[in-house]
Motif scaffolding. Structure first.
Motif, PDB file in Angstrom:
ATOM      1  N   LEU A  60      -8.399 -10.058  -6.724  1.00 17.50           N
ATOM      2  CA  LEU A  60      -8.429  -8.864  -5.874  1.00 17.50           C
ATOM      3  C   LEU A  60      -7.061  -8.221  -5.779  1.00 17.50           C
ATOM      4  N   GLU A  61      -6.024  -9.035  -5.690  1.00 15.06           N
ATOM      5  CA  GLU A  61      -4.673  -8.494  -5.591  1.00 15.06           C
ATOM      6  C   GLU A  61      -4.300  -7.729  -6.850  1.00 15.06           C
ATOM      7  N   ASP A  65      -6.946  -1.282  -5.233  1.00 13.83           N
ATOM      8  CA  ASP A  65      -6.751   0.162  -5.270  1.00 13.83           C
ATOM      9  C   ASP A  65      -6.299   0.582  -3.878  1.00 13.83           C
ATOM     10  N   LYS A  66      -5.117   1.110  -3.778  1.00 12.34           N
ATOM     11  CA  LYS A  66      -4.531   1.464  -2.481  1.00 12.34           C
ATOM     12  C   LYS A  66      -5.038   2.800  -1.946  1.00 12.34           C
ATOM     13  N   THR A  67      -5.875   3.507  -2.702  1.00 14.11           N
ATOM     14  CA  THR A  67      -6.365   4.815  -2.266  1.00 14.11           C
ATOM     15  C   THR A  67      -7.113   4.698  -0.940  1.00 14.11           C
ATOM     16  N   TYR A  68      -8.006   3.736  -0.851  1.00 13.17           N
ATOM     17  CA  TYR A  68      -8.781   3.564   0.378  1.00 13.17           C
ATOM     18  C   TYR A  68      -7.844   3.279   1.550  1.00 13.17           C
ATOM     19  N   LEU A  69      -6.872   2.415   1.328  1.00  9.32           N
ATOM     20  CA  LEU A  69      -5.932   2.070   2.395  1.00  9.32           C
ATOM     21  C   LEU A  69      -5.177   3.303   2.867  1.00  9.32           C
ATOM     22  N   LYS A  70      -4.733   4.148   1.951  1.00  7.03           N
ATOM     23  CA  LYS A  70      -3.990   5.354   2.319  1.00  7.03           C
ATOM     24  C   LYS A  70      -4.856   6.310   3.137  1.00  7.03           C
TER      25      LYS A  70
END
Length: 89
Positions: A60-61, A65-70
């Motif tokens: 997972l790491e 995808d950091k898009t959702y987090l942003k």
């Protein structure tokens, strides 16, 4: 997806849920056996539970995808700003 570690649950309600669920079912145990032939299994993984979890986390790491987090952080900031302005009126 349902991931079962070790032996089958002893709760009748949980056993019924597992039998009736259409979710993809994965059993993880160090021997690679079913533990309960009455329960449906789509995949049996022969490994120790902690090794399975470590591999999942590592995978997972890599693919995170950091898009959702942003988007979540932006929405949280907007909500926090609105709440602060509303409470300070």
């Amino acid at each position: 997806m349902i991931i079962q570690f070790g032996n089958a649950p002893t709760s009748n309600a949980m056993l019924d849920f597992l039998k009736n669920s259409s979710a993809y079912k994965v059993t993880v145990n160090e021997f690679g056996d079913r533990k309960d032939s009455g329960l449906p299994h789509d995949k049996i993984v022969k490994t120790y539970p902690n090794e399975f979890i470590d591999a999942v986390i590592k995978n997972l790491e890599k693919k995170s995808d950091k898009t959702y987090l942003k988007v979540y952080q932006q929405a949280d900031a907007v909500t926090e700003d609105f709440k602060t302005k509303f409470l300070n009126q």
